[in-house]
Design an enzyme around this catalytic site. Structure first.
Site, PDB file in Angstrom:
ATOM      1  N   CYS A 190       3.658   9.546   0.735  1.00  0.00           N
ATOM      2  CA  CYS A 190       2.347  10.076   0.372  1.00  0.00           C
ATOM      3  C   CYS A 190       2.503  11.040  -0.795  1.00  0.00           C
ATOM      4  CB  CYS A 190       1.742  10.801   1.571  1.00  0.00           C
ATOM      5  SG  CYS A 190       0.219  11.664   1.150  1.00  0.00           S
ATOM      6  N   ASN A 205       9.007   4.746   3.785  1.00  0.00           N
ATOM      7  CA  ASN A 205       8.769   4.228   5.139  1.00  0.00           C
ATOM      8  C   ASN A 205      10.082   3.711   5.710  1.00  0.00           C
ATOM      9  OD1 ASN A 205       6.019   3.600   3.631  1.00  0.00           O
ATOM     10  ND2 ASN A 205       5.590   3.518   5.794  1.00  0.00           N
ATOM     11  N   ARG A 253       0.838  -1.208   0.000  1.00  0.00           N
ATOM     12  CA  ARG A 253       0.000   0.000   0.000  1.00  0.00           C
ATOM     13  C   ARG A 253       0.879   1.267   0.000  1.00  0.00           C
ATOM     14  NH1 ARG A 253      -0.679   4.727   2.583  1.00  0.00           N
ATOM     15  NH2 ARG A 253      -0.425   3.712   4.605  1.00  0.00           N
ATOM     16  N   ASP A 254       1.489   1.581   1.133  1.00  0.00           N
ATOM     17  CA  ASP A 254       2.269   2.822   1.209  1.00  0.00           C
ATOM     18  C   ASP A 254       3.414   2.785   0.210  1.00  0.00           C
ATOM     19  OD1 ASP A 254       3.495   5.200   2.127  1.00  0.00           O
ATOM     20  OD2 ASP A 254       2.952   4.781   4.193  1.00  0.00           O
ATOM     21  N   HIS A 305       3.908   4.549  12.834  1.00  0.00           N
ATOM     22  CA  HIS A 305       4.168   4.520  11.380  1.00  0.00           C
ATOM     23  C   HIS A 305       5.190   5.618  11.086  1.00  0.00           C
ATOM     24  CE1 HIS A 305       2.596   4.152   7.096  1.00  0.00           C
ATOM     25  NE2 HIS A 305       3.112   5.359   7.046  1.00  0.00           N
ATOM     26  N   HIS A 340       8.311   7.328   8.713  1.00  0.00           N
ATOM     27  CA  HIS A 340       9.042   7.430   7.445  1.00  0.00           C
ATOM     28  C   HIS A 340      10.468   7.864   7.769  1.00  0.00           C
ATOM     29  CE1 HIS A 340       5.925   6.908   4.268  1.00  0.00           C
ATOM     30  NE2 HIS A 340       5.160   7.000   5.343  1.00  0.00           N
TER      31      HIS A 340
HETATM   32  N1  COA Z   1     -13.091   4.527  -4.319  1.00  0.00           N
HETATM   33  C1  COA Z   1     -13.313   4.725  -5.636  1.00  0.00           C
HETATM   34  N2  COA Z   1     -13.786   5.855  -6.164  1.00  0.00           N
HETATM   35  C2  COA Z   1     -14.066   6.846  -5.283  1.00  0.00           C
HETATM   36  C3  COA Z   1     -13.873   6.714  -3.921  1.00  0.00           C
HETATM   37  C4  COA Z   1     -13.353   5.492  -3.432  1.00  0.00           C
HETATM   38  N3  COA Z   1     -13.122   5.285  -2.127  1.00  0.00           N
HETATM   39  N4  COA Z   1     -14.233   7.844  -3.332  1.00  0.00           N
HETATM   40  C5  COA Z   1     -14.658   8.682  -4.296  1.00  0.00           C
HETATM   41  N5  COA Z   1     -14.555   8.084  -5.494  1.00  0.00           N
HETATM   42  C6  COA Z   1     -14.893   8.622  -6.798  1.00  0.00           C
HETATM   43  C7  COA Z   1     -16.293   9.178  -6.845  1.00  0.00           C
HETATM   44  O1  COA Z   1     -17.221   8.164  -7.131  1.00  0.00           O
HETATM   45  C8  COA Z   1     -16.172  10.181  -7.957  1.00  0.00           C
HETATM   46  O2  COA Z   1     -16.162   9.512  -9.195  1.00  0.00           O
HETATM   47  P1  COA Z   1     -16.772  10.197 -10.507  1.00  0.00           P
HETATM   48  O3  COA Z   1     -15.918  11.406 -10.763  1.00  0.00           O
HETATM   49  O4  COA Z   1     -16.607   9.128 -11.532  1.00  0.00           O
HETATM   50  O5  COA Z   1     -18.172  10.527 -10.176  1.00  0.00           O
HETATM   51  C9  COA Z   1     -14.769  10.743  -7.765  1.00  0.00           C
HETATM   52  O6  COA Z   1     -14.049   9.729  -7.060  1.00  0.00           O
HETATM   53  C10 COA Z   1     -14.766  12.026  -6.963  1.00  0.00           C
HETATM   54  O7  COA Z   1     -15.508  11.815  -5.775  1.00  0.00           O
HETATM   55  P2  COA Z   1     -15.528  12.863  -4.575  1.00  0.00           P
HETATM   56  O8  COA Z   1     -16.331  12.302  -3.451  1.00  0.00           O
HETATM   57  O9  COA Z   1     -15.884  14.210  -5.105  1.00  0.00           O
HETATM   58  O10 COA Z   1     -14.038  12.800  -4.129  1.00  0.00           O
HETATM   59  P3  COA Z   1     -12.910  13.902  -4.152  1.00  0.00           P
HETATM   60  O11 COA Z   1     -12.457  14.161  -5.537  1.00  0.00           O
HETATM   61  O12 COA Z   1     -13.321  15.054  -3.298  1.00  0.00           O
HETATM   62  O13 COA Z   1     -11.742  13.097  -3.397  1.00  0.00           O
HETATM   63  C11 COA Z   1     -11.203  11.289  -1.922  1.00  0.00           C
HETATM   64  C12 COA Z   1     -11.914  12.603  -2.079  1.00  0.00           C
HETATM   65  C13 COA Z   1     -11.094  11.023  -0.440  1.00  0.00           C
HETATM   66  C14 COA Z   1     -12.006  10.189  -2.579  1.00  0.00           C
HETATM   67  C15 COA Z   1      -9.786  11.348  -2.573  1.00  0.00           C
HETATM   68  O14 COA Z   1      -9.149  12.525  -2.179  1.00  0.00           O
HETATM   69  C16 COA Z   1      -8.935  10.170  -2.195  1.00  0.00           C
HETATM   70  O15 COA Z   1      -9.202   9.058  -2.598  1.00  0.00           O
HETATM   71  N6  COA Z   1      -7.853  10.396  -1.413  1.00  0.00           N
HETATM   72  C17 COA Z   1      -6.984   9.343  -0.979  1.00  0.00           C
HETATM   73  C18 COA Z   1      -5.568   9.785  -1.145  1.00  0.00           C
HETATM   74  C19 COA Z   1      -4.601   8.709  -0.660  1.00  0.00           C
HETATM   75  O16 COA Z   1      -4.831   7.531  -0.749  1.00  0.00           O
HETATM   76  N7  COA Z   1      -3.450   9.174  -0.146  1.00  0.00           N
HETATM   77  C20 COA Z   1      -2.413   8.329   0.302  1.00  0.00           C
HETATM   78  C21 COA Z   1      -2.709   7.607   1.542  1.00  0.00           C
HETATM   79  S1  COA Z   1      -2.455   8.538   3.005  1.00  0.00           S
HETATM   80 ZN    ZN Z   2       3.135   6.441   5.258  1.00  0.00          ZN
END
Ligand code: COA
Ligand code: ZN
Length: 308
Positions: free
Chosen positions: A242, A251, A17-18, A209, A211
Site C-alpha cells: 500500500c 504480498n 491490483r495490490d 490477506h 504481506h
Molecule cells: N474514481 C475516480 N476518481 C475519483 C474517485 C474514484 N473512485 N473518487 C474520487 N475521485 C475523484 C473526484 O472526482 C475528484 O476529482 P476532481 O479533483 O477532478 O474533481 C478527486 O478524485 C477528489 O475527490 P474527493 O472525493 O475529494 O477524494 P479525496 O481526494 O478525498 O480522496 C479517495 C478520497 C477515496 C477517492 C482517495 O483517497 C482514493 O482513491 N484512495 C484509494 C487509495 C488506494 O487505492 N490505496 C491502496 C489500496 S488499499
Molecule cells: Zn495488500
C-alpha cells in the site's frame, strides 16, 4: 510431493491490483491485460484485476476501465476490483466487474492516510454502494486493512475488528477480508482472531490477506488454515504493498504459497509451472527483481545433475 489432496485452499490472485498499485514504472494497459489473461488460465477462481480509486491517489491503476473491458474472461473466474467510494462502484459496474472489494482500515489513522476519510465516512459510503448495487448481480466483499497492526497506531484491538465485521454484515456485505497491510501479524494472533471471526463468518466467505513484510507471511497462512480459514490472497512474484502505509512491502508470493500447498498436500488447483513462467517474466515487465523465492530456487522436484 504428497498427492492426497484431502483439503483445499482457495487462492485469490491479487498481483494486478495490490501488486501493480505500488509499482513506480507505468505498466502498459496491454501488458496488464496480457498478464491477467495468462493468470486466468492458471486455475484461479478469483483474480483481483484492478481498482477504481482516484487516479491521483493510485496513478498506476488509472486504466481500470480499459483493463476490465479488455481482458478475456474465463468462465468460472470471478474478476474483482477494489473500491473506496460510490464513484468507484459506479465505474466498476459499468466496466463489468463481478465483485467489489470495499476497503476500510481498522485504524482511523491509516484510513485517513489511505482513503482520506474517517472510518465513519467509509462505512457511510459503503452503505451508499450497497444501495446502489441492489438489483445487480455484483458480489460484495469488505476488506479490513490494518487488521493485525497499523504502522501508525501499532496493535489493533481484536474487538474493534469484530465490530467492523459486524458493521459490514449489517450493511449486507457478505465476504470479509482480514488484511495485514504491513505484515505485522504473527501466527498466534492470526489463529486467535480467525477462530473468533469464523464464529460469525463462514469459511467460504472469509479471506486472509497477508504481506510478507517481516517474513511471517506463509507462517500466518498455515496458522489461519489450521484455525479453519480457506481463502487467501497472494500476488505473483510477491509483488505488492500500500503506497499510503510506510514500510509496506509485498504480498505473500502466489507461487511460494502454491508450492507450500503442493508440498504438504493441500489442493489449490493452480498450475504451478505456468505461475513460475509468468513470475520469471516479471523482472522484464517491471524493471526490477521480485521477492518471490520459488522462481529463483526452482521446485524440490527440479533436480540438479550429479557432479561427475
Ligand atoms: N474514481 C475516480 N476518481 C475519483 C474517485 C474514484 N473512485 N473518487 C474520487 N475521485 C475523484 C473526484 O472526482 C475528484 O476529482 P476532481 O479533483 O477532478 O474533481 C478527486 O478524485 C477528489 O475527490 P474527493 O472525493 O475529494 O477524494 P479525496 O481526494 O478525498 O480522496 C479517495 C478520497 C477515496 C477517492 C482517495 O483517497 C482514493 O482513491 N484512495 C484509494 C487509495 C488506494 O487505492 N490505496 C491502496 C489500496 S488499499
Ligand atoms: Zn495488500
Amino acid at each position: 510431493m504428497i498427492s492426497d489432496y484431502s483439503q483445499t485452499l482457495i487462492v485469490q490472485e491479487v498481483s494486478p491490483r495490490d501488486g501493480l498499485q505500488i509499482e513506480p514504472t507505468w505498466v502498459e494497459t496491454a501488458d496488464k491485460i496480457a498478464l491477467i489473461n495468462q493468470l486466468s488460465l492458471a486455475g484461479f477462481s478469483r483474480i483481483e484485476a484492478g481498482s477504481f480509486v482516484s487516479p491521483s491517489a493510485i496513478p498506476a491503476l488509472r486504466d481500470g476501465e480499459q483493463v476490465f473491458t479488455g481482458i478475456q474472461r474465463q468462465a468460472g473466474v470471478i474478476y474483482v476490483a477494489l473500491i473506496p467510494n460510490l464513484k468507484g462502484a459506479q465505474r466498476a459496474l459499468e466496466a463489468g466487474v463481478d465483485e467489489l472489494n470495499l476497503v476500510m482500515s481498522a485504524s482511523q489513522t491509516h484510513n485517513l492516510a489511505n482513503m482520506r476519510m474517517r472510518c465513519e465516512a467509509s462505512l457511510a459510503a459503503f452503505g451508499d454502494i450497497v444501495a446502489f448495487t441492489i438489483g445487480s448481480d455484483v458480489q460484495l466483499n469488505g476488506s479490513i486493512a490494518t487488521t493485525f497492526g497499523c504502522p501508525f497506531e501499532g496493535r489493533i484491538d481484536e474487538d474493534r475488528v469484530l465490530q467492523i465485521v459486524e458493521a459490514y454484515q449489517e450493511l449486507g456485505i457478505r465476504g470479509i477480508t482480514l488484511a495485514d497491510t504491513t505484515g505485522m501479524a504473527n501466527p498466534r494472533q492470526v489463529e486467535r482472531l480467525v477462530r473468533r471471526v469464523l464464529q460469525r463468518v463462514s469459511p467460504m466467505d472469509l479471506t486472509l490477506h497477508f504481506h510478507n513484510t517481516r517474513g511471517l507471511g506463509l507462517c500466518n497462512v498455515l496458522a489461519a488454515y489450521e484455525a479453519g480459514a480457506r481463502r487467501f490472497d497472494a500476488a505473483l512474484g510477491g509483488l505488492g504493498g500500500c503506497p499510503f502505509a510506510p514500510g509496506a512491502s509485498g504480498n505473500i508470493c502466489t507461487e511460494d504459497l502454491v508450492n507450500l500447498c503442493d508440498e504438504v498436500g493441500i489442493y489449490t488447483g493452480i498450475d504451478l509451472p505456468l505461475l513460475l513462467k509468468l513470475s520469471r517474466g516479471l523482472p522484464d515487465l517491471l524493471g526490477h527483481e521480485v521477492p518471490g523465492q520459488l522462481a529463483k530456487a526452482g521446485r524440490n522436484c527440479d533436480l540438479h545433475p550429479i557432479p561427475t
